[in-house]
Design a protein around this motif. Structure first.
Motif, PDB file in Angstrom:
ATOM      1  N   ALA A  38       0.836  -0.914   0.106  1.00 30.70           N
ATOM      2  CA  ALA A  38       0.093  -0.041   0.045  1.00 30.70           C
ATOM      3  C   ALA A  38       0.836   1.408   0.156  1.00 30.70           C
ATOM      4  O   ALA A  38       2.104   1.223   0.705  1.00 30.70           O
ATOM      5  CB  ALA A  38      -0.925   0.022   1.202  1.00 30.70           C
ATOM      6  N   SER A  39       0.413   2.207  -0.824  1.00 30.62           N
ATOM      7  CA  SER A  39       1.134   3.461  -0.942  1.00 30.62           C
ATOM      8  C   SER A  39       2.468   3.684  -1.561  1.00 30.62           C
ATOM      9  O   SER A  39       3.131   4.525  -1.677  1.00 30.62           O
ATOM     10  CB  SER A  39       1.484   4.211   0.360  1.00 30.62           C
ATOM     11  N   GLN A  40       2.984   2.441  -2.044  1.00 29.12           N
ATOM     12  CA  GLN A  40       4.152   2.286  -2.867  1.00 29.12           C
ATOM     13  C   GLN A  40       3.836   2.796  -4.232  1.00 29.12           C
ATOM     14  O   GLN A  40       2.866   2.462  -4.866  1.00 29.12           O
ATOM     15  CB  GLN A  40       4.538   1.018  -2.982  1.00 29.12           C
ATOM     16  N   ILE A  41       4.781   3.729  -4.859  1.00 27.55           N
ATOM     17  CA  ILE A  41       5.092   4.155  -6.037  1.00 27.55           C
ATOM     18  C   ILE A  41       5.991   3.455  -6.842  1.00 27.55           C
ATOM     19  O   ILE A  41       7.258   3.636  -6.255  1.00 27.55           O
ATOM     20  CB  ILE A  41       5.229   5.593  -6.255  1.00 27.55           C
ATOM     21  N   GLY A  61      -5.413   0.677  -7.123  1.00 28.64           N
ATOM     22  CA  GLY A  61      -4.187   1.589  -7.640  1.00 28.64           C
ATOM     23  C   GLY A  61      -4.303   2.069  -8.957  1.00 28.64           C
ATOM     24  O   GLY A  61      -5.542   2.101  -9.460  1.00 28.64           O
ATOM     25  N   ASP A  75      -7.311   3.226 -13.704  1.00 24.89           N
ATOM     26  CA  ASP A  75      -7.554   2.985 -12.404  1.00 24.89           C
ATOM     27  C   ASP A  75      -7.406   1.331 -12.129  1.00 24.89           C
ATOM     28  O   ASP A  75      -8.275   0.635 -13.080  1.00 24.89           O
ATOM     29  CB  ASP A  75      -8.694   3.560 -11.811  1.00 24.89           C
TER      30      ASP A  75
END
Length: 81
Positions: A38-41, A61, A75
């Motif tokens: 989660a939240s990783q780019i 994501g 998306d």
């Protein structure tokens, strides 16, 4: 015929930074399971010799896609290819 189970721990890190588990391999290609926390780019990557397909199993994501001059952000949701 080959049978396998999803490994409990990651086998490697992808060039983009995701945890990957090797599932199957064969003469025409292979299959992996990729987990992006989660939240990783992830860093954008370009493959010159392979095709990559994705099936979203859980979470959500976005993915940035570029082909020639066309760029889109898609998306991602469970069940989407």
């Amino acid at each position: 015929m080959k049978y396998t189970r999803l490994p409990e721990t990651a086998d490697a890190k992808s060039p983009a930074g995701a945890d990957i588990r090797f599932i199957m391999d064969g003469p025409a290609g292979n299959m992996i399971h990729s987990t992006v926390p989660a939240s990783q780019i992830n860093r954008a990557t370009q493959h010159n010799t392979v095709s990559e397909f994705r099936l979203i199993l859980e979470g959500q994501g976005q993915i940035w896609r570029k082909s020639g001059a066309t760029e889109i952000i898609v998306d991602l949701k469970p069940g989407q290819f």
